[in-house]
Design a protein around this motif. Structure first.
Motif, PDB file in Angstrom:
ATOM      1  N   VAL A  88       0.820  -1.205   0.000  1.00 59.58           N
ATOM      2  CA  VAL A  88       0.000   0.000   0.000  1.00 59.58           C
ATOM      3  C   VAL A  88       0.858   1.261   0.000  1.00 59.58           C
ATOM      4  N   TRP A  89       2.007   1.241   0.653  1.00 59.21           N
ATOM      5  CA  TRP A  89       2.884   2.408   0.666  1.00 59.21           C
ATOM      6  C   TRP A  89       3.418   2.694  -0.740  1.00 59.21           C
ATOM      7  N   TYR A  90       3.780   1.638  -1.463  1.00 50.89           N
ATOM      8  CA  TYR A  90       4.335   1.830  -2.797  1.00 50.89           C
ATOM      9  C   TYR A  90       3.266   2.184  -3.828  1.00 50.89           C
ATOM     10  N   VAL A  91       2.065   1.647  -3.671  1.00 50.66           N
ATOM     11  CA  VAL A  91       1.007   1.909  -4.657  1.00 50.66           C
ATOM     12  C   VAL A  91       0.319   3.244  -4.403  1.00 50.66           C
ATOM     13  N   LEU A  92      -0.009   3.534  -3.154  1.00 47.91           N
ATOM     14  CA  LEU A  92      -0.783   4.740  -2.851  1.00 47.91           C
ATOM     15  C   LEU A  92       0.060   5.908  -2.343  1.00 47.91           C
ATOM     16  N   THR A 250      -8.708  -7.558   6.374  1.00 47.35           N
ATOM     17  CA  THR A 250      -7.727  -6.887   7.231  1.00 47.35           C
ATOM     18  C   THR A 250      -6.495  -6.403   6.469  1.00 47.35           C
ATOM     19  N   SER A 251      -6.184  -7.015   5.321  1.00 41.39           N
ATOM     20  CA  SER A 251      -4.994  -6.627   4.566  1.00 41.39           C
ATOM     21  C   SER A 251      -5.304  -5.594   3.485  1.00 41.39           C
ATOM     22  N   LEU A 252      -6.387  -5.810   2.746  1.00 40.48           N
ATOM     23  CA  LEU A 252      -6.776  -4.865   1.703  1.00 40.48           C
ATOM     24  C   LEU A 252      -7.577  -3.704   2.276  1.00 40.48           C
ATOM     25  N   GLY A 253      -8.243  -3.942   3.401  1.00 44.36           N
ATOM     26  CA  GLY A 253      -9.129  -2.931   3.973  1.00 44.36           C
ATOM     27  C   GLY A 253      -8.447  -1.619   4.295  1.00 44.36           C
ATOM     28  N   VAL A 254      -7.178  -1.668   4.733  1.00 41.93           N
ATOM     29  CA  VAL A 254      -6.496  -0.427   5.108  1.00 41.93           C
ATOM     30  C   VAL A 254      -6.281   0.497   3.913  1.00 41.93           C
ATOM     31  N   TRP A 255      -6.374  -0.028   2.688  1.00 42.11           N
ATOM     32  CA  TRP A 255      -6.208   0.789   1.495  1.00 42.11           C
ATOM     33  C   TRP A 255      -7.314   1.831   1.373  1.00 42.11           C
ATOM     34  N   PHE A 264      -0.454   9.357   4.480  1.00 40.27           N
ATOM     35  CA  PHE A 264       0.299   9.721   3.287  1.00 40.27           C
ATOM     36  C   PHE A 264       0.127  11.204   2.942  1.00 40.27           C
ATOM     37  N   TYR A 265      -0.995  11.800   3.361  1.00 36.69           N
ATOM     38  CA  TYR A 265      -1.178  13.236   3.137  1.00 36.69           C
ATOM     39  C   TYR A 265      -0.105  14.044   3.870  1.00 36.69           C
ATOM     40  N   ALA A 266       0.269  13.558   5.055  1.00 42.28           N
ATOM     41  CA  ALA A 266       1.090  14.351   5.969  1.00 42.28           C
ATOM     42  C   ALA A 266       2.586  14.158   5.784  1.00 42.28           C
ATOM     43  N   ALA A 277       7.920   2.895   4.057  1.00 43.29           N
ATOM     44  CA  ALA A 277       7.355   1.601   3.656  1.00 43.29           C
ATOM     45  C   ALA A 277       8.093   0.446   4.320  1.00 43.29           C
ATOM     46  N   ILE A 278       9.429   0.519   4.344  1.00 46.02           N
ATOM     47  CA  ILE A 278      10.227  -0.552   4.947  1.00 46.02           C
ATOM     48  C   ILE A 278      10.013  -0.606   6.453  1.00 46.02           C
ATOM     49  N   ILE A 279      10.059   0.556   7.090  1.00 48.70           N
ATOM     50  CA  ILE A 279       9.875   0.614   8.549  1.00 48.70           C
ATOM     51  C   ILE A 279       8.504   0.077   8.934  1.00 48.70           C
ATOM     52  N   SER A 280       7.473   0.511   8.208  1.00 47.71           N
ATOM     53  CA  SER A 280       6.104   0.085   8.493  1.00 47.71           C
ATOM     54  C   SER A 280       5.941  -1.424   8.330  1.00 47.71           C
TER      55      SER A 280
END
Length: 517
Positions: A88-92, A250-255, A264-266, A277-280
């Motif tokens: 999700v970090w890389y896509v969104l 639970t995995s796709l829902g956070v998207w 990601f806005y902030a 992304a790596i840390i998360s």
């Protein structure tokens, strides 16, 4: 008891101090809601991870699905790490930061309104967020209070009230920066505590090998596998179809969850997104993977958990039962662990909901002249209102023998993520997406999730006409088909306008460093 109380007081003192410290960053709306869009990778990653995983996961989901699927529940934790965190970090991440910065959007409804040029869409999205974040918050309160009840013997009602007040204090004072700084402190506690707790529980059950052997001897009670031994140590558990439903939810829902995407806005730059992304992901592997791994052994505590009058397990009592008898120091760590996880999630939920209602519904719609000071005051007041409503629902849920944390979360995530994932994703990547397709996705997701829930209320079957978790997962996946299908069947948006938006938003996206101002 003295040790546990001292640990609790130390945690509360640090939390409140950070709230006071962060007040200087919460004087305007952008600072209060997004930290001025200058948040670095470590703060952003920990804010994301700690908002993702709370008492809902540790107490509700790990207990219920560890009981149902055994060691196969670990797949859920791995999905949370690599789909719900890394992918999700890389896509969104970068595209969300770029387009919301260009549109000057501070909330997800504001993004929808500006991206699709529809004020009505903005109000609808804000209403959905405010309504359906409430059951999620109630589930967090429930999981947190169950462990407090076990550790301190404090009545559940008082636990909820104290946690509600504490959440209000530091979020109202410090806004996003307070939550982000607290998330780092809370995240470090979670990482250390989850490892210590896993070791302690496995020692309690004779070590990893012995616990696994004992679990392999437990006879399954799942339909079609009744009496079979070894089902709870198998690679796909006792019900692969339902396991996939939980994995997707639970995995796709956070998207599509607004309090998650808003991280990601902030964030201050695209480079920070790559590191975040790596840390998360590493955080999720330890916390989510560890929680579901521990929950996989929950059948070993079958003699200690609570049961309904019908003889069914009270799933929310499973993890507290597993933790009984561990050393006092570790029990204190568990309490602080769940408190850390829950407080971070609660702060993200209440901040998202209150800011959304203020900026997307009240401002300009019902209150024509709302200055910056008035907006910040409105957000703070609505934080209190949101927490109060969630507290009432949590008290009701605790006294219901049929409604569990996982079901509250399924309704919340199914409605929110089912409504938002596809419109948000296509809105970032596809110029052809139309307003009509977004409305169609909203209507389908809410109709399916709420219709399933209403059916259960009417006919006395809390599962509805289908498992509420599977209903939520279906709503998410269906949206990915509904948006392109309806978009092709309806008039395309203004080509010049959307082309300009995409060109200006993503100019040199891959090699630029976005400056917060």
């Amino acid at each position: 008891m003295t040790l546990k109380i001292l640990m609790m007081l130390a945690f509360i003192a640090v939390t409140v101090y950070i709230g006071f410290y962060a007040r200087k960053h919460a004087r305007d709306v952008d600072g209060f809601v997004l930290g001025g869009r200058k948040v670095g990778p470590w703060l952003s990653a920990f804010a994301y991870g700690t908002s993702y995983f709370s008492a809902v996961v540790f107490v509700g989901y790990a207990g219920q699905f560890g009981w149902k699927y055994g060691m196969a529940a670990l797949w859920i934790g791995l999905g949370n790490a690599f789909i719900g965190s890394l992918l999700v970090w890389y896509v969104l991440g970068a595209r969300t930061r770029a387009m919301t910065h260009h549109l000057k959007a501070q909330t997800m409804p504001e993004f929808f309104g500006a991206r699709f040029a529809s004020p009505a869409l903005r109000i609808a999205a804000a209403t959905i967020i405010f309504i359906f974040l409430i059951p999620y918050t109630a589930g967090v309160f429930n999981g947190l209070s169950r462990l407090f009840d076990m550790a301190f013997g404090v009545p559940y009602e008082w636990c909820i009230i104290v946690m509600a007040v504490l959440t209000c204090v530091y979020v109202v004072m410090g806004g996003y920066v307070a939550t982000a700084i607290n998330d780092v402190v809370q995240g470090c506690i979670m990482l250390f505590s989850i490892v210590a707790v896993i070791v302690a529980v496995l020692v309690k059950y004779g070590g990893f090998t012995q616990a696994l052997i004992d679990l392999s001897l437990v006879a399954s009670d799942a339909p079609g596998m009744a009496g079979m031994q070894g089902a709870y140590v198998s690679i796909f558990g006792t019900n692969l179809f339902d396991l996939v439903g939980v994995f997707v939810l639970t995995s796709l829902g956070v998207w599509g969850m607004p309090q998650m995407v808003q991280k990601f806005y902030a964030i201050k730059s695209t480079d920070a997104i790559k590191r975040g992304a790596i840390i998360s992901t590493l955080f999720a592997v330890v916390v989510a993977g560890g929680s579901y791994f521990l929950g996989g052994f929950s059948r070993l505590a079958a003699g200690s958990i609570e049961y309904t009058p019908a003889g069914l397990p009270v799933y929310d009592s499973i993890m507290p039962a597993m933790l009984q008898g561990i050393p006092d120091l570790l029990m204190g760590l568990v309490v602080v662990l769940v408190l850390s996880a829950s407080m971070s999630t609660l702060s993200a939920l209440v901040l998202t909901s209150s800011s959304t209602l203020t900026l997307d519904v009240l401002k300009g719609k019902y209150i024509q002249e709302m200055n910056v000071k008035g907006q910040v005051m409105s957000i703070r007041l609505l934080i209190v209102v949101f927490v109060l409503i969630s507290t009432v629902i949590a008290l009701f849920q605790y006294n219901s023998p049929q409604i569990f944390i996982a079901q509250l979360m399924a309704i919340s995530w199914g409605a929110l993520a089912g409504s938002f994932i596809a419109p948000f994703l296509y809105g970032l990547y596809w110029q052809r997406a139309t307003v009509a397709s977004v409305w169609a996705c909203f209507i389908f997701a809410l109709g399916l999730v709420c219709g399933n829930w209403a059916y259960g209320l009417v006919y006395g079957n809390m599962a509805g006409f289908m498992n509420p978790i599977n209903a939520g997962a279906l709503a998410m996946l269906a949206g990915l088909v509904i948006v392109p299908l309806v978009s092709w069947l309806t008039p395309r948006p203004d080509a010049e306008q959307t082309s300009t938006l995409f060109r200006e938003s993503y100019l040199n996206l891959h090699d630029m460093k976005i400056d917060a101002d």
